[in-house]
Design an enzyme around this catalytic site. Structure first.
Site, PDB file in Angstrom:
ATOM      1  N   LYS A 108      -9.263   3.724  -4.745  1.00 36.83           N
ATOM      2  CA  LYS A 108      -8.802   4.264  -3.521  1.00 36.83           C
ATOM      3  C   LYS A 108     -10.288   5.342  -3.109  1.00 36.83           C
ATOM      4  O   LYS A 108     -10.926   5.790  -4.135  1.00 36.83           O
ATOM      5  CB  LYS A 108      -7.744   5.484  -3.980  1.00 36.83           C
ATOM      6  CG  LYS A 108      -6.627   4.829  -4.079  1.00 36.83           C
ATOM      7  CD  LYS A 108      -5.866   4.976  -2.764  1.00 36.83           C
ATOM      8  CE  LYS A 108      -4.354   4.405  -2.973  1.00 36.83           C
ATOM      9  NZ  LYS A 108      -3.655   4.050  -1.646  1.00 36.83           N
ATOM     10  N   LYS A 225       4.494  -4.958   1.656  1.00 37.40           N
ATOM     11  CA  LYS A 225       5.201  -4.289   0.632  1.00 37.40           C
ATOM     12  C   LYS A 225       6.623  -4.329   0.912  1.00 37.40           C
ATOM     13  O   LYS A 225       7.334  -3.950   1.861  1.00 37.40           O
ATOM     14  CB  LYS A 225       4.956  -2.744   0.540  1.00 37.40           C
ATOM     15  CG  LYS A 225       3.390  -2.454   0.319  1.00 37.40           C
ATOM     16  CD  LYS A 225       3.054  -0.952   0.409  1.00 37.40           C
ATOM     17  CE  LYS A 225       1.676  -0.629   0.229  1.00 37.40           C
ATOM     18  NZ  LYS A 225       0.895   0.578   0.370  1.00 37.40           N
TER      19      LYS A 225
HETATM   20 MG    MG Z   1      -3.145   0.547   1.113  1.00 35.91          MG
END
Ligand code: MG
Length: 341
Positions: A108, A225
Protein backbone atom coordinates in the site's frame (compact mmCIF):
# COMPACT_ATOMS: atom_id res chain seq x y z
CA UNK A 1 -38.95 -11.33 13.30
CA UNK A 2 -38.69 -12.34 9.67
CA UNK A 3 -35.30 -11.46 8.19
CA UNK A 4 -36.33 -11.43 4.54
CA UNK A 5 -34.12 -12.41 1.64
CA UNK A 6 -34.70 -16.08 2.49
CA UNK A 7 -32.30 -15.74 5.42
CA UNK A 8 -32.48 -18.12 8.38
CA UNK A 9 -30.05 -16.21 10.59
CA UNK A 10 -28.11 -12.93 10.63
CA UNK A 11 -25.38 -12.48 13.25
CA UNK A 12 -23.56 -9.14 13.56
CA UNK A 13 -19.91 -9.64 14.46
CA UNK A 14 -16.67 -7.78 15.14
CA UNK A 15 -13.12 -9.07 14.74
CA UNK A 16 -10.16 -7.20 16.23
CA UNK A 17 -7.28 -6.49 13.84
CA UNK A 18 -3.68 -7.19 14.72
CA UNK A 19 -2.78 -3.90 13.03
CA UNK A 20 -4.90 -0.92 12.15
CA UNK A 21 -6.02 -1.07 8.52
CA UNK A 22 -8.11 1.42 6.56
CA UNK A 23 -8.11 3.55 9.71
CA UNK A 24 -9.82 0.98 11.92
CA UNK A 25 -8.84 -1.60 14.50
CA UNK A 26 -12.06 -3.62 14.24
CA UNK A 27 -13.58 -5.45 11.25
CA UNK A 28 -17.34 -5.54 11.57
CA UNK A 29 -20.04 -7.22 9.53
CA UNK A 30 -22.96 -9.63 9.59
CA UNK A 31 -22.76 -13.36 9.02
CA UNK A 32 -25.77 -14.61 7.03
CA UNK A 33 -27.06 -18.19 7.07
CA UNK A 34 -29.37 -19.98 4.66
CA UNK A 35 -29.83 -23.61 5.64
CA UNK A 36 -26.34 -24.74 6.62
CA UNK A 37 -24.30 -22.43 4.40
CA UNK A 38 -22.99 -19.01 5.35
CA UNK A 39 -22.19 -15.74 3.63
CA UNK A 40 -20.34 -12.74 4.99
CA UNK A 41 -21.74 -9.24 4.52
CA UNK A 42 -19.28 -6.58 5.67
CA UNK A 43 -19.51 -3.40 3.57
CA UNK A 44 -17.32 -0.79 5.24
CA UNK A 45 -19.42 1.39 7.60
CA UNK A 46 -19.06 4.59 5.56
CA UNK A 47 -20.53 3.05 2.38
CA UNK A 48 -24.04 4.06 1.31
CA UNK A 49 -26.97 1.64 1.05
CA UNK A 50 -26.71 1.29 -2.75
CA UNK A 51 -23.15 0.00 -2.32
CA UNK A 52 -24.17 -2.07 0.70
CA UNK A 53 -26.94 -3.64 -1.40
CA UNK A 54 -24.43 -4.72 -4.06
CA UNK A 55 -22.27 -6.37 -1.37
CA UNK A 56 -25.47 -7.96 -0.07
CA UNK A 57 -26.21 -9.55 -3.45
CA UNK A 58 -22.77 -11.17 -3.23
CA UNK A 59 -23.22 -12.22 0.40
CA UNK A 60 -26.66 -13.73 -0.30
CA UNK A 61 -25.24 -15.69 -3.24
CA UNK A 62 -22.64 -17.04 -0.80
CA UNK A 63 -25.21 -17.84 1.90
CA UNK A 64 -27.32 -19.72 -0.64
CA UNK A 65 -24.28 -21.76 -1.60
CA UNK A 66 -24.93 -20.85 -5.20
CA UNK A 67 -21.50 -20.81 -6.87
CA UNK A 68 -20.36 -22.22 -10.22
CA UNK A 69 -17.92 -25.14 -10.23
CA UNK A 70 -14.21 -24.33 -10.23
CA UNK A 71 -11.30 -25.26 -12.50
CA UNK A 72 -8.69 -25.50 -9.70
CA UNK A 73 -8.54 -26.55 -6.05
CA UNK A 74 -5.95 -24.05 -4.88
CA UNK A 75 -4.85 -20.54 -5.86
CA UNK A 76 -1.64 -18.54 -5.52
CA UNK A 77 -1.75 -15.87 -2.81
CA UNK A 78 0.05 -12.55 -2.45
CA UNK A 79 1.15 -11.08 0.85
CA UNK A 80 -0.19 -7.66 1.82
CA UNK A 81 1.91 -4.85 3.30
CA UNK A 82 -0.12 -1.99 4.79
CA UNK A 83 1.29 1.56 4.95
CA UNK A 84 3.66 0.80 7.85
CA UNK A 85 7.23 1.73 8.75
CA UNK A 86 10.16 -0.10 7.10
CA UNK A 87 11.08 -2.23 10.15
CA UNK A 88 7.57 -3.60 10.53
CA UNK A 89 7.42 -4.14 6.77
CA UNK A 90 10.63 -6.15 6.84
CA UNK A 91 9.15 -8.40 9.53
CA UNK A 92 5.88 -8.86 7.63
CA UNK A 93 7.61 -9.78 4.37
CA UNK A 94 10.04 -12.13 6.09
CA UNK A 95 7.07 -13.93 7.73
CA UNK A 96 5.15 -14.03 4.46
CA UNK A 97 8.02 -15.69 2.62
CA UNK A 98 9.34 -17.94 5.39
CA UNK A 99 6.03 -19.03 6.95
CA UNK A 100 3.43 -18.69 4.17
CA UNK A 101 5.63 -19.20 1.11
CA UNK A 102 4.27 -16.05 -0.55
CA UNK A 103 6.72 -14.33 -2.90
CA UNK A 104 4.36 -11.77 -4.43
CA UNK A 105 3.85 -8.73 -2.21
CA UNK A 106 1.26 -6.03 -2.60
CA UNK A 107 2.37 -2.79 -0.98
CA UNK A 108 0.00 0.00 0.00
CA UNK A 109 1.31 3.45 -0.96
CA UNK A 110 -0.04 7.03 -1.05
CA UNK A 111 -1.51 6.73 2.45
CA UNK A 112 -3.11 9.94 3.67
CA UNK A 113 -0.77 11.79 6.05
CA UNK A 114 2.37 10.19 4.59
CA UNK A 115 4.77 11.38 1.89
CA UNK A 116 6.18 9.77 -1.23
CA UNK A 117 9.47 9.32 0.70
CA UNK A 118 7.56 6.94 2.98
CA UNK A 119 6.42 4.96 -0.08
CA UNK A 120 9.98 4.81 -1.42
CA UNK A 121 11.31 3.58 1.94
CA UNK A 122 8.54 0.97 2.20
CA UNK A 123 9.03 -0.45 -1.29
CA UNK A 124 12.81 -0.51 -0.76
CA UNK A 125 12.30 -2.44 2.49
CA UNK A 126 10.08 -4.98 0.72
CA UNK A 127 12.62 -5.45 -2.09
CA UNK A 128 15.46 -5.92 0.42
CA UNK A 129 13.44 -8.37 2.54
CA UNK A 130 12.46 -10.45 -0.51
CA UNK A 131 16.09 -10.55 -1.65
CA UNK A 132 17.28 -11.50 1.87
CA UNK A 133 14.73 -14.32 2.01
CA UNK A 134 16.00 -15.84 -1.21
CA UNK A 135 13.24 -14.44 -3.43
CA UNK A 136 15.02 -12.03 -5.80
CA UNK A 137 13.23 -10.62 -8.84
CA UNK A 138 11.42 -11.96 -10.76
CA UNK A 139 10.43 -14.71 -8.26
CA UNK A 140 9.92 -12.12 -5.55
CA UNK A 141 7.56 -9.64 -7.16
CA UNK A 142 6.16 -6.34 -5.93
CA UNK A 143 2.92 -4.65 -6.90
CA UNK A 144 1.77 -1.34 -5.43
CA UNK A 145 -1.77 -0.25 -4.60
CA UNK A 146 -2.28 3.50 -4.80
CA UNK A 147 -6.07 3.48 -4.17
CA UNK A 148 -6.52 6.30 -6.69
CA UNK A 149 -4.27 8.63 -4.69
CA UNK A 150 -2.18 10.26 -7.45
CA UNK A 151 -2.73 12.78 -10.24
CA UNK A 152 -1.54 11.68 -13.68
CA UNK A 153 1.66 13.78 -13.76
CA UNK A 154 2.74 12.65 -10.28
CA UNK A 155 1.93 9.05 -11.15
CA UNK A 156 4.20 9.12 -14.22
CA UNK A 157 7.20 10.17 -12.11
CA UNK A 158 6.44 8.11 -9.02
CA UNK A 159 5.81 4.88 -10.89
CA UNK A 160 9.17 5.27 -12.65
CA UNK A 161 10.90 5.65 -9.27
CA UNK A 162 9.09 2.73 -7.60
CA UNK A 163 9.51 0.50 -10.66
CA UNK A 164 13.25 1.05 -10.41
CA UNK A 165 13.41 0.30 -6.67
CA UNK A 166 11.16 -2.75 -7.00
CA UNK A 167 13.32 -4.07 -9.86
CA UNK A 168 10.25 -4.16 -12.03
CA UNK A 169 6.78 -3.61 -10.59
CA UNK A 170 4.41 -6.46 -11.41
CA UNK A 171 1.76 -3.75 -11.79
CA UNK A 172 0.35 -0.64 -10.14
CA UNK A 173 -3.19 -0.92 -8.82
CA UNK A 174 -5.49 2.09 -9.39
CA UNK A 175 -2.76 4.77 -9.44
CA UNK A 176 -5.31 7.47 -10.33
CA UNK A 177 -8.93 7.85 -9.25
CA UNK A 178 -10.77 7.72 -12.58
CA UNK A 179 -10.65 5.41 -15.57
CA UNK A 180 -10.06 8.45 -17.80
CA UNK A 181 -6.97 9.51 -15.83
CA UNK A 182 -5.66 5.95 -15.92
CA UNK A 183 -6.14 5.79 -19.69
CA UNK A 184 -4.05 8.95 -19.99
CA UNK A 185 -1.39 7.64 -17.60
CA UNK A 186 -1.25 4.37 -19.47
CA UNK A 187 0.04 6.16 -22.56
CA UNK A 188 2.84 7.71 -20.52
CA UNK A 189 4.24 4.84 -18.43
CA UNK A 190 5.55 1.37 -19.22
CA UNK A 191 4.38 0.04 -15.82
CA UNK A 192 1.34 -2.20 -16.17
CA UNK A 193 -1.78 -0.74 -14.59
CA UNK A 194 -4.53 -2.60 -12.75
CA UNK A 195 -8.09 -1.31 -12.44
CA UNK A 196 -9.71 -1.86 -9.04
CA UNK A 197 -11.99 0.91 -7.68
CA UNK A 198 -12.64 1.96 -11.31
CA UNK A 199 -14.73 -1.16 -11.86
CA UNK A 200 -16.71 -1.03 -8.63
CA UNK A 201 -17.47 2.67 -8.80
CA UNK A 202 -18.60 2.40 -12.41
CA UNK A 203 -20.50 -0.84 -11.92
CA UNK A 204 -23.87 0.84 -11.37
CA UNK A 205 -25.95 1.97 -14.32
CA UNK A 206 -23.44 1.27 -17.08
CA UNK A 207 -23.70 -1.56 -19.59
CA UNK A 208 -21.05 -4.26 -19.28
CA UNK A 209 -19.92 -3.58 -22.86
CA UNK A 210 -19.38 0.14 -22.28
CA UNK A 211 -17.66 -0.47 -18.93
CA UNK A 212 -15.45 -3.13 -20.53
CA UNK A 213 -14.32 -0.72 -23.20
CA UNK A 214 -13.38 1.96 -20.66
CA UNK A 215 -11.58 -0.56 -18.42
CA UNK A 216 -9.55 -1.94 -21.32
CA UNK A 217 -8.41 1.58 -22.18
CA UNK A 218 -7.43 2.24 -18.56
CA UNK A 219 -5.62 -0.91 -17.54
CA UNK A 220 -3.77 -4.13 -18.32
CA UNK A 221 -5.09 -6.10 -15.36
CA UNK A 222 -8.53 -6.28 -13.76
CA UNK A 223 -8.94 -6.54 -9.98
CA UNK A 224 -12.15 -8.32 -8.97
CA UNK A 225 -13.65 -8.62 -5.49
CA UNK A 226 -16.45 -11.16 -5.47
CA UNK A 227 -18.79 -9.89 -2.76
CA UNK A 228 -18.30 -6.13 -3.33
CA UNK A 229 -19.13 -6.60 -7.04
CA UNK A 230 -22.36 -8.43 -6.27
CA UNK A 231 -21.20 -12.02 -6.31
CA UNK A 232 -19.13 -14.69 -8.03
CA UNK A 233 -21.42 -14.94 -11.06
CA UNK A 234 -21.58 -11.17 -11.53
CA UNK A 235 -17.76 -10.98 -11.27
CA UNK A 236 -17.31 -13.75 -13.83
CA UNK A 237 -19.61 -11.86 -16.22
CA UNK A 238 -17.50 -8.69 -15.80
CA UNK A 239 -14.26 -10.67 -16.31
CA UNK A 240 -15.72 -12.19 -19.44
CA UNK A 241 -16.87 -8.83 -20.82
CA UNK A 242 -13.57 -7.06 -20.06
CA UNK A 243 -11.29 -9.86 -21.21
CA UNK A 244 -8.17 -8.72 -19.29
CA UNK A 245 -6.04 -10.93 -17.00
CA UNK A 246 -7.59 -10.95 -13.52
CA UNK A 247 -6.42 -10.63 -9.93
CA UNK A 248 -9.01 -11.64 -7.34
CA UNK A 249 -8.82 -9.85 -4.05
CA UNK A 250 -10.62 -10.13 -0.73
CA UNK A 251 -12.08 -7.36 1.39
CA UNK A 252 -10.39 -8.06 4.73
CA UNK A 253 -12.64 -11.09 5.15
CA UNK A 254 -12.85 -13.61 7.95
CA UNK A 255 -11.90 -17.17 7.04
CA UNK A 256 -15.63 -17.80 6.45
CA UNK A 257 -15.94 -14.80 4.13
CA UNK A 258 -12.83 -15.71 2.13
CA UNK A 259 -14.74 -18.56 0.47
CA UNK A 260 -16.50 -16.24 -2.00
CA UNK A 261 -13.26 -14.86 -3.41
CA UNK A 262 -11.74 -18.32 -3.52
CA UNK A 263 -14.77 -19.59 -5.45
CA UNK A 264 -14.32 -16.78 -7.98
CA UNK A 265 -10.57 -17.39 -8.33
CA UNK A 266 -11.28 -21.08 -8.89
CA UNK A 267 -14.02 -20.46 -11.45
CA UNK A 268 -12.06 -18.14 -13.77
CA UNK A 269 -11.19 -19.93 -17.02
CA UNK A 270 -7.55 -18.71 -16.89
CA UNK A 271 -5.58 -18.92 -13.64
CA UNK A 272 -5.60 -15.48 -12.03
CA UNK A 273 -2.57 -13.49 -10.84
CA UNK A 274 -1.65 -14.20 -7.19
CA UNK A 275 -4.80 -13.37 -5.22
CA UNK A 276 -5.20 -10.92 -2.34
CA UNK A 277 -6.43 -13.34 0.30
CA UNK A 278 -3.37 -12.96 2.52
CA UNK A 279 -5.25 -10.76 4.97
CA UNK A 280 -5.64 -13.50 7.60
CA UNK A 281 -2.41 -12.19 9.12
CA UNK A 282 -4.12 -8.86 9.76
CA UNK A 283 -6.82 -10.44 11.99
CA UNK A 284 -6.27 -10.89 15.72
CA UNK A 285 -9.35 -13.17 15.96
CA UNK A 286 -11.45 -15.09 13.46
CA UNK A 287 -14.85 -16.77 13.11
CA UNK A 288 -13.22 -20.18 12.73
CA UNK A 289 -10.99 -22.11 15.10
CA UNK A 290 -8.08 -21.64 12.75
CA UNK A 291 -7.42 -18.80 10.31
CA UNK A 292 -6.84 -19.91 6.72
CA UNK A 293 -3.26 -18.94 5.90
CA UNK A 294 -1.34 -19.76 2.71
CA UNK A 295 0.89 -22.80 2.57
CA UNK A 296 3.67 -22.80 -0.04
CA UNK A 297 2.13 -19.56 -1.26
CA UNK A 298 -1.27 -21.10 -1.99
CA UNK A 299 -4.67 -21.39 -0.34
CA UNK A 300 -6.97 -24.36 -0.89
CA UNK A 301 -10.39 -23.62 -2.32
CA UNK A 302 -12.32 -24.67 0.78
CA UNK A 303 -15.52 -23.40 2.36
CA UNK A 304 -15.15 -22.91 6.11
CA UNK A 305 -18.10 -22.81 8.52
CA UNK A 306 -18.03 -20.59 11.61
CA UNK A 307 -17.10 -22.10 14.94
CA UNK A 308 -20.12 -21.42 17.23
CA UNK A 309 -18.06 -20.23 20.19
CA UNK A 310 -15.92 -17.91 18.02
CA UNK A 311 -19.03 -16.50 16.39
CA UNK A 312 -20.61 -15.91 19.81
CA UNK A 313 -17.44 -14.16 20.98
CA UNK A 314 -17.41 -12.02 17.82
CA UNK A 315 -21.08 -11.09 18.39
CA UNK A 316 -20.34 -10.17 22.02
CA UNK A 317 -17.71 -7.63 20.91
CA UNK A 318 -20.53 -5.41 19.62
CA UNK A 319 -22.82 -3.63 22.06
CA UNK A 320 -26.54 -4.01 21.38
CA UNK A 321 -26.85 -0.56 19.76
CA UNK A 322 -24.09 -1.32 17.29
CA UNK A 323 -25.49 -4.78 16.52
CA UNK A 324 -28.88 -3.17 15.87
CA UNK A 325 -27.21 -0.58 13.60
CA UNK A 326 -25.95 -3.48 11.46
CA UNK A 327 -29.35 -5.24 11.44
CA UNK A 328 -31.12 -1.99 10.47
CA UNK A 329 -28.59 -1.47 7.68
CA UNK A 330 -29.17 -5.06 6.54
CA UNK A 331 -32.95 -4.49 6.44
CA UNK A 332 -32.50 -1.31 4.37
CA UNK A 333 -30.14 -2.99 1.91
CA UNK A 334 -32.48 -5.99 1.57
CA UNK A 335 -35.17 -3.48 0.64
CA UNK A 336 -32.92 -1.83 -1.96
CA UNK A 337 -32.15 -5.25 -3.46
CA UNK A 338 -35.82 -6.24 -3.42
CA UNK A 339 -36.75 -3.05 -5.29
CA UNK A 340 -34.16 -3.86 -7.98
CA UNK A 341 -35.33 -7.39 -8.67
MG1 MG B 1 -6.94 -1.97 -4.51
Amino acid sequence: MSLGGGLDEAVPFALPLARRFRGTGLREGVLLRVGDTWGEWAPFPEYDDATGARWLAGALEAARGDWPAGYRDSVEINAIVPALDPETVTRLVTDAVATDGCTVVKVKVAERGQTFDDDVARVAAVRAALDDCGAPAPTGRIRVDVNGGWLVDDAIERLAVLDDIAEGLEYAEQPCATLEEMASLREQTHVRLAVDEGVRLAAAGETDARLAERVRAAGDVLVLKAVPLGGVRRSLAIADAVGLPVTVSGALDSTVGLAAGLALAAALPDPPYACGFGTGRLLAADLTGETALPRDGRLSVVRHVPDPSRLAAARARLDDDRAQWWLDRLARCLEVLGAQS
